[in-house]
Motif scaffolding. Sequence first.
Motif, PDB file in Angstrom:
ATOM      1  N   GLU A 134       1.021  -1.097  -0.230  1.00 14.70           N
ATOM      2  CA  GLU A 134      -0.057   0.034  -0.106  1.00 14.70           C
ATOM      3  C   GLU A 134       0.925   1.323   0.077  1.00 14.70           C
ATOM      4  O   GLU A 134       2.070   1.278   0.635  1.00 14.70           O
ATOM      5  CB  GLU A 134      -0.861   0.066   1.165  1.00 14.70           C
ATOM      6  CG  GLU A 134      -1.785  -1.023   1.400  1.00 14.70           C
ATOM      7  CD  GLU A 134      -2.961  -1.266   0.404  1.00 14.70           C
ATOM      8  OE1 GLU A 134      -3.154  -0.311  -0.179  1.00 14.70           O
ATOM      9  OE2 GLU A 134      -3.250  -2.272   0.097  1.00 14.70           O
ATOM     10  N   GLY A 135       0.480   2.442  -0.756  1.00 14.08           N
ATOM     11  CA  GLY A 135       1.165   3.613  -0.743  1.00 14.08           C
ATOM     12  C   GLY A 135       0.571   4.487   0.497  1.00 14.08           C
ATOM     13  O   GLY A 135      -0.424   4.329   0.767  1.00 14.08           O
ATOM     14  N   PRO A 173       2.431 -11.263   5.135  1.00 13.81           N
ATOM     15  CA  PRO A 173       3.364 -10.046   5.146  1.00 13.81           C
ATOM     16  C   PRO A 173       2.769  -8.908   3.918  1.00 13.81           C
ATOM     17  O   PRO A 173       2.205  -9.459   3.122  1.00 13.81           O
ATOM     18  CB  PRO A 173       4.507 -10.870   4.475  1.00 13.81           C
ATOM     19  CG  PRO A 173       4.085 -11.712   3.630  1.00 13.81           C
ATOM     20  CD  PRO A 173       3.079 -12.372   4.225  1.00 13.81           C
ATOM     21  N   PHE A 174       2.937  -7.960   4.275  1.00 14.66           N
ATOM     22  CA  PHE A 174       2.470  -6.598   3.641  1.00 14.66           C
ATOM     23  C   PHE A 174       3.520  -5.581   3.827  1.00 14.66           C
ATOM     24  O   PHE A 174       3.759  -5.650   4.783  1.00 14.66           O
ATOM     25  CB  PHE A 174       1.131  -6.411   3.519  1.00 14.66           C
ATOM     26  CG  PHE A 174       0.645  -5.490   4.562  1.00 14.66           C
ATOM     27  CD1 PHE A 174       0.210  -6.321   5.955  1.00 14.66           C
ATOM     28  CD2 PHE A 174       0.537  -4.244   4.577  1.00 14.66           C
ATOM     29  CE1 PHE A 174      -0.030  -5.517   6.795  1.00 14.66           C
ATOM     30  CE2 PHE A 174       0.045  -3.293   5.785  1.00 14.66           C
ATOM     31  CZ  PHE A 174      -0.232  -4.066   6.922  1.00 14.66           C
ATOM     32  N   PRO A 178       3.874  -6.999  14.563  1.00 14.12           N
ATOM     33  CA  PRO A 178       4.662  -7.641  13.359  1.00 14.12           C
ATOM     34  C   PRO A 178       5.943  -7.380  13.363  1.00 14.12           C
ATOM     35  O   PRO A 178       6.329  -6.163  14.058  1.00 14.12           O
ATOM     36  CB  PRO A 178       3.907  -6.802  12.377  1.00 14.12           C
ATOM     37  CG  PRO A 178       2.545  -6.817  12.594  1.00 14.12           C
ATOM     38  CD  PRO A 178       2.876  -6.164  14.311  1.00 14.12           C
ATOM     39  N   HIS A 179       7.002  -7.946  12.935  1.00 14.42           N
ATOM     40  CA  HIS A 179       8.469  -7.346  12.734  1.00 14.42           C
ATOM     41  C   HIS A 179       8.349  -6.764  11.359  1.00 14.42           C
ATOM     42  O   HIS A 179       7.400  -6.936  10.359  1.00 14.42           O
ATOM     43  CB  HIS A 179       9.348  -8.634  12.551  1.00 14.42           C
ATOM     44  CG  HIS A 179       9.575  -9.224  13.939  1.00 14.42           C
ATOM     45  ND1 HIS A 179      11.017  -9.661  14.418  1.00 14.42           N
ATOM     46  CD2 HIS A 179       8.922  -9.078  15.019  1.00 14.42           C
ATOM     47  CE1 HIS A 179      11.118  -9.870  15.463  1.00 14.42           C
ATOM     48  NE2 HIS A 179       9.722  -9.708  16.005  1.00 14.42           N
ATOM     49  N   VAL A 180       9.463  -5.910  10.987  1.00  9.00           N
ATOM     50  CA  VAL A 180       9.350  -4.897   9.973  1.00  9.00           C
ATOM     51  C   VAL A 180      10.957  -5.111   9.202  1.00  9.00           C
ATOM     52  O   VAL A 180      11.720  -5.204   9.806  1.00  9.00           O
ATOM     53  CB  VAL A 180       8.961  -3.678  10.250  1.00  9.00           C
ATOM     54  CG1 VAL A 180      10.348  -3.133  10.865  1.00  9.00           C
ATOM     55  CG2 VAL A 180       8.663  -2.935   8.965  1.00  9.00           C
ATOM     56  N   VAL A 181      10.905  -5.460   7.711  1.00  7.88           N
ATOM     57  CA  VAL A 181      12.034  -5.184   7.020  1.00  7.88           C
ATOM     58  C   VAL A 181      11.952  -3.917   6.176  1.00  7.88           C
ATOM     59  O   VAL A 181      10.897  -3.467   5.404  1.00  7.88           O
ATOM     60  CB  VAL A 181      12.149  -6.573   5.940  1.00  7.88           C
ATOM     61  CG1 VAL A 181      13.478  -6.259   5.239  1.00  7.88           C
ATOM     62  CG2 VAL A 181      12.254  -7.682   6.750  1.00  7.88           C
ATOM     63  N   GLU A 182      13.016  -2.977   6.397  1.00 10.17           N
ATOM     64  CA  GLU A 182      12.858  -1.736   5.699  1.00 10.17           C
ATOM     65  C   GLU A 182      14.020  -1.543   4.591  1.00 10.17           C
ATOM     66  O   GLU A 182      15.176  -1.318   4.927  1.00 10.17           O
ATOM     67  CB  GLU A 182      13.151  -0.718   6.887  1.00 10.17           C
ATOM     68  CG  GLU A 182      13.256   0.748   6.266  1.00 10.17           C
ATOM     69  CD  GLU A 182      13.760   1.550   7.551  1.00 10.17           C
ATOM     70  OE1 GLU A 182      12.943   2.219   8.234  1.00 10.17           O
ATOM     71  OE2 GLU A 182      14.978   1.945   7.528  1.00 10.17           O
TER      72      GLU A 182
END
Lengths: 444, 444
Positions: free
Chosen positions: B57-58, B165-166, B296-300
């Motif tokens: 999503e933007g 995941p999203f 949630p974990h996050v990848v950036e």
Amino acid sequence: MEKIVSLCKRRGFIFQSSEIYGGLNGFWDFGPLGVELKKNLKDFWWRRNVRERDDMEGMDGSIIMNRAVWKASGHEETFSDPMVDCKECHSRNRADQLPEKNGEKYCPNCGSRKLTEPRDFNLMFKSHAGPLESDDNLVYLRPETAQAIFVNFRNVLDTSRQKLPFGIAQIGKAFRNEINPRNYIFRSREFEQMEIEYFCRPEDGMRLTDYWLEERLKFYEDIGIPRSKIKIHDIPDGDRAFYSKKTYDLEYEFPFGVSELEGIAYRTDYDLGKHIEHSGKPLDYFDEATKERLVPHVVEPSAGVDRTTLALLCEAFDEETVTDEKGHSETRTVLRFHPRMAPIKCAVLPLLKNKPPLVEKARAVASSLKPLMNVFYDEAGAIGRRYRRQDEAGTPFCVTIDFDTIGENGPEKQDTVTLRHRDSMQQERIALADLKAYLLERIL
Amino acid sequence: MEKIVSLCKRRGFIFQSSEIYGGLNGFWDFGPLGVELKKNLKDFWWRRNVRERDDMEGMDGSIIMNRAVWKASGHEETFSDPMVDCKECHSRNRADQLPEKNGEKYCPNCGSRKLTEPRDFNLMFKSHAGPLESDDNLVYLRPETAQAIFVNFRNVLDTSRQKLPFGIAQIGKAFRNEINPRNYIFRSREFEQMEIEYFCRPEDGMRLTDYWLEERLKFYEDIGIPRSKIKIHDIPDGDRAFYSKKTYDLEYEFPFGVSELEGIAYRTDYDLGKHIEHSGKPLDYFDEATKERLVPHVVEPSAGVDRTTLALLCEAFDEETVTDEKGHSETRTVLRFHPRMAPIKCAVLPLLKNKPPLVEKARAVASSLKPLMNVFYDEAGAIGRRYRRQDEAGTPFCVTIDFDTIGENGPEKQDTVTLRHRDSMQQERIALADLKAYLLERIL
């Protein structure tokens, strides 16, 4: 208005900035649908005004500029509203918006009548660039994008091959420390502008102001705001800025009142003249035909991205009563965006989600469209409910992949889909081979 | 590097901000070609990461947010560089960049050795929102776009139909009050980021970090920066931020040294956790499959628009010696942009400007292409010089309208044009009817 605000929050167009911390007055975030709507608006403005024109150059200047720019433009001196302080509670308010009782003004916060004399409050956000918070390092967040164009006039002239008349166009953020931000995203403290400075010979200024009025009305028509909805306000002598020979305000009837969408101002040579005076740089133009040097005049069509986005939402919002097959009537909420502006151009829907051939085909159709437009794939729920969800998002076209599509009802129907129209709710059968061209023609 | 800087100024890619007032250290403007290059980069990033993906999503958040955001994220406390003041001349400098003589540090401005102890200087630009310059009204210009995504996590989750995941993607400006801005547009005080926060279950974090590494390398390849030119730096334990379990830096060999283009960081649940703690809001996720609630974990994957723009310019810049028909050799300057990134996609050139049928035809061809791509029409000067001008601008294709095109040499050659390729300088004959499709296939 409440219904639009509620829909915008519920469907992810617009959120309060920093909402989980109680928000911040005058600042807004654009969610998944809002960012696409705004991007479509900006991209179309850029295409129409920059890419499709030979007489326009684009640019993108920094938000923070040298303070000298704002001294020259007059903003440091005069870009202000009159303010009074309350001597009792120390709250600060706009002098021209104080409540009055028995002919006496009082503080809207504590009711005290002990108020200071009005004084000017500058609307530019201040900051400091560099390690010291000194006057030497003082900078402002630009309150308009226009000045970045004027100070780059020479650079653009020298690096392009333009001759008068020609324009420079820019889209970007600007900031105004409004005392009273209001009307949703209409008057916020952080906003985005789409501005053109169109440079010309002095004798062409009046004519080109009228030319741009016409161009800009066409633009609004092309994004779905009809000419009949725009009020043209020809600002009379005496009410215009002193340097302007002609100014049109284009106004739209928002739910909170008729308010300005865009200003088209013939600003003469005021801006370039000020920068010549303050910078000592030759921001003039050599006319090869007449062999004279002159300071170009300028016509400025200046539009607000957020205001136009809000106008698009207001213009598109509709509720209607519809009756389903079983005779039940219900309210349908629909955003009737021009297909060119719609955040999602086409939803691709397999009739059933538990039939792998339908899902597979639908995913393939969605993938084939994605490099060209924003597509939404949705397999969850009854098809009628999925259509309604897209109506609320303003999606002009839904494509349903059914058993005909995958050839279960014979080869003559194979590779055809149901195309459902948002506004009429009519459905038609269309060949998959024709789909891409059909959609492109309507969204471009 | 000087050659690139000079070309960028001369051809209108990049100008110093507020140049006519002596500029402003750390701020840059993008001219007519620069704004198109940057727009192509951002638009392709958006298309690849947002529009072409179902799991993204933007959004577009405000630059100024509630101060509480930066307290929670830790920026107010720790986003700083160590500084010392000179007690003699009061200049301020980075403690880790002071010159040293005989083992003693001294002031680079006046040479004094009377320096204060180092203390932390916060890199966030400060301002005030509202009529009072009080601590209550203190705000910062965001030093990164990422936090706007974290504080909107709940809003986006609730308004989209995403499941883990999203990701949430954003492009926007950020500001850092660097003490020493340097290396052209590489380290400036105002810059633009393209950031993704990709949310996932904890057990998927490491795997998805590697997935994004691969995705991002593909992206750079797709814009013309080959994999071989990117150095992957796997930050070792102890050198990463304490909350990160894995971080890759993608580095490019700039003329001033190998420097970071993008960081891909597996940040665990640190950011959402901090905002849960400070806001008290439930920024967790209910997993329908496992019936559990989790943060949630996050990848950036976080990339710099300006840095990537600079890498595109460095990668594209070339000079070669060419020999003309008369045997004279000269230096050809060419920007070998991927057609997808090139500011101008196609130049349309009538062979002669004083033959109305050629001019008319060329203008018609240019007009037919303009709604689809950025086209430059040029009729001035010898055709060879016009080609060279386009080489310097990085235009991959030139189309020349000649007497064949307008049918003067017989009907079989009518409506064909010369298509000239920037990189090879080869020319071929192509039918006008095929031109649009030919170009679109290469620039999309």
